[in-house]
Design an enzyme around this catalytic site. Structure first.
Site, PDB file in Angstrom:
ATOM      1  N   ARG A 141      -5.234   0.088  -6.856  1.00  0.00           N
ATOM      2  CA  ARG A 141      -4.039   0.744  -6.299  1.00  0.00           C
ATOM      3  C   ARG A 141      -3.504   1.824  -7.234  1.00  0.00           C
ATOM      4  NH1 ARG A 141      -2.159  -2.429  -1.957  1.00  0.00           N
ATOM      5  NH2 ARG A 141      -2.470  -4.670  -2.156  1.00  0.00           N
ATOM      6  N   LYS A 186      -7.055   7.080   9.996  1.00  0.00           N
ATOM      7  CA  LYS A 186      -8.455   6.905  10.430  1.00  0.00           C
ATOM      8  C   LYS A 186      -8.479   6.886  11.947  1.00  0.00           C
ATOM      9  CE  LYS A 186     -10.527   3.971   6.877  1.00  0.00           C
ATOM     10  NZ  LYS A 186     -10.902   2.558   6.602  1.00  0.00           N
ATOM     11  N   GLU A 241       3.714   4.548   5.318  1.00  0.00           N
ATOM     12  CA  GLU A 241       2.528   3.675   5.309  1.00  0.00           C
ATOM     13  C   GLU A 241       1.389   4.361   4.554  1.00  0.00           C
ATOM     14  OE1 GLU A 241       1.121   0.977   5.263  1.00  0.00           O
ATOM     15  OE2 GLU A 241       0.787   0.191   7.276  1.00  0.00           O
ATOM     16  N   ASP A 242       0.499   3.569   3.976  1.00  0.00           N
ATOM     17  CA  ASP A 242      -0.635   4.148   3.260  1.00  0.00           C
ATOM     18  C   ASP A 242      -1.703   4.674   4.210  1.00  0.00           C
ATOM     19  OD1 ASP A 242      -1.322   1.579   4.095  1.00  0.00           O
ATOM     20  OD2 ASP A 242      -2.177   0.946   2.183  1.00  0.00           O
ATOM     21  N   PHE A 268     -14.353   2.909   3.876  1.00  0.00           N
ATOM     22  CA  PHE A 268     -13.344   2.113   3.186  1.00  0.00           C
ATOM     23  C   PHE A 268     -12.921   2.833   1.911  1.00  0.00           C
ATOM     24  CE2 PHE A 268     -11.296  -1.300   0.926  1.00  0.00           C
ATOM     25  CZ  PHE A 268     -10.597  -1.907   1.952  1.00  0.00           C
ATOM     26  N   ASP A 304      -5.255   2.439  10.550  1.00  0.00           N
ATOM     27  CA  ASP A 304      -6.654   2.184  10.851  1.00  0.00           C
ATOM     28  C   ASP A 304      -6.750   1.837  12.340  1.00  0.00           C
ATOM     29  OD1 ASP A 304      -9.370   1.688  10.151  1.00  0.00           O
ATOM     30  OD2 ASP A 304      -8.962  -0.410   9.762  1.00  0.00           O
ATOM     31  N   GLY A 332       0.779  -1.245   0.000  1.00  0.00           N
ATOM     32  CA  GLY A 332       0.000   0.000   0.000  1.00  0.00           C
ATOM     33  C   GLY A 332       0.804   1.285   0.000  1.00  0.00           C
TER      34      GLY A 332
END
Ligand code: IMP
Ligand code: MG
Length: 181
Positions: free
Chosen positions: A169, A135, A103-104, A156, A107, A47
């Site tokens: 992606r 998030k 990092e993408d 999402f 969460d 990601g």
């Protein structure tokens, strides 16, 4: 948005232009913070890859890159299980280096909490986190995040490295998936 993909997405949450502007701002801060230091950008596959590539080209400090591939156990694609499996470890030791994890999205925080515990004993000079998306409402473990691109709601999202079942992606923007996909 192209006709081909718009049937799957509810809305574009962050445009290509917003992403690129924010990356320039982050790169300026990171370049100042790491001036004169041995910086290694540690990209979490898969990601983090779009973010890494654009960020590294915006940085004004010399730096190395390396990759770590992880996956969560379990079949539920929308929910992290908290149990992380290392699929590809780093190529080289990180002792004495200033590590910035790329990092993408963060969460629940389980993935990064696990990775911090894995990397800290390897004695880097410093260990910090840079995530494109955050998030916050979904966080289950508190982790210190040093650089955040955008705070996003509990929806999402896909695109710009983030996937749904390994798809989307390649998008230059971040979009919200329609329910049912
Ligand atoms: P965490 O361990 O719950 O923080 O999960 C982090 C990982 O879950 C991310 O690196 C993503 O791979 C995945 N993830 C979490 N939310 C999303 C999302 O909205 N879209 C795509 N992947 C997500
Ligand atoms: Mg990820």
């Amino acid at each position: 948005m192209s006709k081909n993909v718009e049937k799957y997405f509810k809305e574009v949450l962050i445009t290509e232009e917003q992403i690129q502007t924010r990356i320039s701002e982050l790169a300026e801060r990171i370049s100042k913070d790491y001036e004169g230091k041995k910086l290694l950008l540690l990209c979490i596959l898969k990601g983090g890859v779009c973010f890494l590539v654009d960020l590294m080209r915006a940085l004004d400090v010399p730096h190395e890159i390396d990759f770590l591939a992880v996956s969560s156990y379990g079949a539920n694609v929308r929910e992290s299980t908290g149990v992380v499996k290392i699929i590809k470890d780093l190529d080289d030791p990180i002792q004495g280096k200033h590590i910035l994890i790329i990092e993408d999205i963060i969460d629940t925080g389980f993935t990064l909490s696990y990775l911090m515990k894995l990397l800290e004993p390897r004695n880097p000079a410093s260990l910090k986190i840079c995530t494109l998306l955050n998030k916050q409402d979904r966080r289950k473990i508190d982790i210190p995040v040093d650089y955040i691109g955008f705070d996003v709601p509990d929806k999402f999202v896909v695109g710009y490295g983030l996937d749904m079942d390994e798809l989307y992606r390649e998008l230059k923007y971040v979009a919200v998936m329609k329910e049912g996909f």
